[in-house]
Design an enzyme around this catalytic site. Structure first.
Site, PDB file in Angstrom:
ATOM      1  N   GLU A   1       0.607  -1.214  -0.038  1.00  0.00           N
ATOM      2  CA  GLU A   1       0.000   0.086  -0.028  1.00  0.00           C
ATOM      3  C   GLU A   1       0.915   1.400  -0.044  1.00  0.00           C
ATOM      4  OE1 GLU A   1      -3.562  -0.656   2.712  1.00  0.00           O
ATOM      5  OE2 GLU A   1      -2.267  -2.109   3.316  1.00  0.00           O
TER       6      GLU A   1
ATOM      7  N   SER B   1      -6.869  -2.192   2.511  1.00  0.00           N
ATOM      8  CA  SER B   1      -7.195  -1.716   1.266  1.00  0.00           C
ATOM      9  C   SER B   1      -7.796  -2.689   0.144  1.00  0.00           C
ATOM     10  CB  SER B   1      -5.881  -1.253   0.439  1.00  0.00           C
ATOM     11  OG  SER B   1      -5.291  -0.030   1.323  1.00  0.00           O
TER      12      SER B   1
ATOM     13  N   SER C   1     -10.781   8.666   0.047  1.00  0.00           N
ATOM     14  CA  SER C   1     -10.716   7.831   1.304  1.00  0.00           C
ATOM     15  C   SER C   1     -12.080   8.292   2.179  1.00  0.00           C
ATOM     16  CB  SER C   1      -9.254   8.080   2.277  1.00  0.00           C
ATOM     17  OG  SER C   1      -8.381   7.741   1.599  1.00  0.00           O
TER      18      SER C   1
END
EC number: 6.3.2.4
Length: 315
Positions: free
Chosen positions: A15, A151, A286
């Site tokens: 990530e 994620s 996000s």
């Protein structure tokens, strides 16, 4: 505040790119709020930098193991550098999904039934026999995902038993242990929680509607693949129940400062906790920044207040 903040972003996890995007947004927000802030990678130069010129506080924008498994937080504790977010022990427990789910269940907080299966046991006991037993016990559909990770990497929904072996192989590419849990059909939501000093507060609930039905890595970070509704399209009664459940999970896991609790609302209107994130993403897609915006609060102001709390803890 006359303090200097160091934003940690990057790292060597899968990530990394997302972390760098989060870090840059955090950096801009802190500077816009009037704080002196710099960004640093989590590499071999970090410890010498902390020793030579320790910051007043650290904001961790690292995703994956480096930022969420508690190890880096433990190092920051050794260095005497305060940081925003959960402490090392709590992060370590929250990072391991089976451990977190066990704690939730012990606290009476609903979470989908599951089994955690290390790759070694999967091989030793025979893949076919193990998978048959999983389906017999949990039924279909199933959600397969790494026991440690974020994620949506390595995660897959299994609706046909013939697809389960491939899902397990894909999961083991990211972690040595797979978490296989019942897939709950319903509404996916995220509840971001912040504590600015007066106790944890649930921000407006974000409803997640991925175009292809699965909130995987691509759906999270590719524009156009997911639609978000904030506040979520829920009745006041269901919304209140979801927020209460998320706050209960936050407290049961011993979280601090900020976190994101992921919840699925079944067709019966009952929420179940899927997991939590101690280092929520801060990118343009996000969920925590979306919730902060919906609450009518400035992200920089929130981060500045959390930095102030971290500095006060050291004092």
């Amino acid at each position: 505040m006359d303090v200097r903040v160091l934003v940690l972003a990057g790292g060597l996890s899968y990530e990394r790119d997302v972390s760098l995007r989060s870090g840059r947004r955090v950096l801009d927000a802190l500077r816009a709020s009037g704080l002196t802030a710099d960004m640093h990678d989590a590499d071999v130069s970090l410890l010498p930098a902390l020793q030579a010129d320790p910051p007043d506080a650290v904001v961790i924008a690292l995703h994956g193991a480096t930022g969420e498994d508690g190890s880096l937080r433990g190092v920051l504790d050794l260095c005497g550098v305060p940081y925003v977010g959960a402490d090392a022990r709590t992060a370590r427990l929250a990072w391991d999904k089976p451990s977190a789910k066990s704690m939730l269940r012990e606290a009476g907080i609903p979470t989908p039934d599951w089994v955690a299966l290390p790759h070694d046991r999967f091989s030793e006991l025979g893949a076919v026999a193990v998978l048959d037993r999983i389906v017999s016990r949990l039924g279909l559909p199933l959600m397969v995902k790494p026991a440690q990770g974020g994620s949506g990497l390595g995660a897959a929904v299994v609706r046909d038993v013939a697809d389960l072996p491939a899902a397990m192989v894909g999961c083991f590419a990211y972690d040595s242990t797979a978490l296989v849990e019942q897939f709950v059909t319903g509404t996916n939501v995220a509840v971001s929680i912040i504590d600015l000093g007066t106790g944890p507060e649930a921000l407006p609930i974000v409803e997640i509607v991925p175009r292809d039905g699965v909130y995987d890595y691509a759906a999270r970070y590719t524009a156009g693949l997911t639609t978000w509704h904030v506040p979520a399209r829920l009745s006041p009664e269901v919304a209140a129940k979801v927020s209460e459940t998320a706050l209960a999970a936050y407290k049961a896991l011993g979280l601090r400062d900020l976190s994101r609790i992921d919840v699925i609302i079944g067709v019966d209107g009952e929420p179940q906790v899927l997991g939590c994130n101690v280092s929520p993403g801060m990118t343009e897609t996000s969920l925590l920044p979306l919730a902060v915006q919906a609450a009518g609060v400035d992200l920089g102001a929130v981060l500045s207040a959390l930095v102030e709390r971290a500095v006060a803890r050291k004092g």
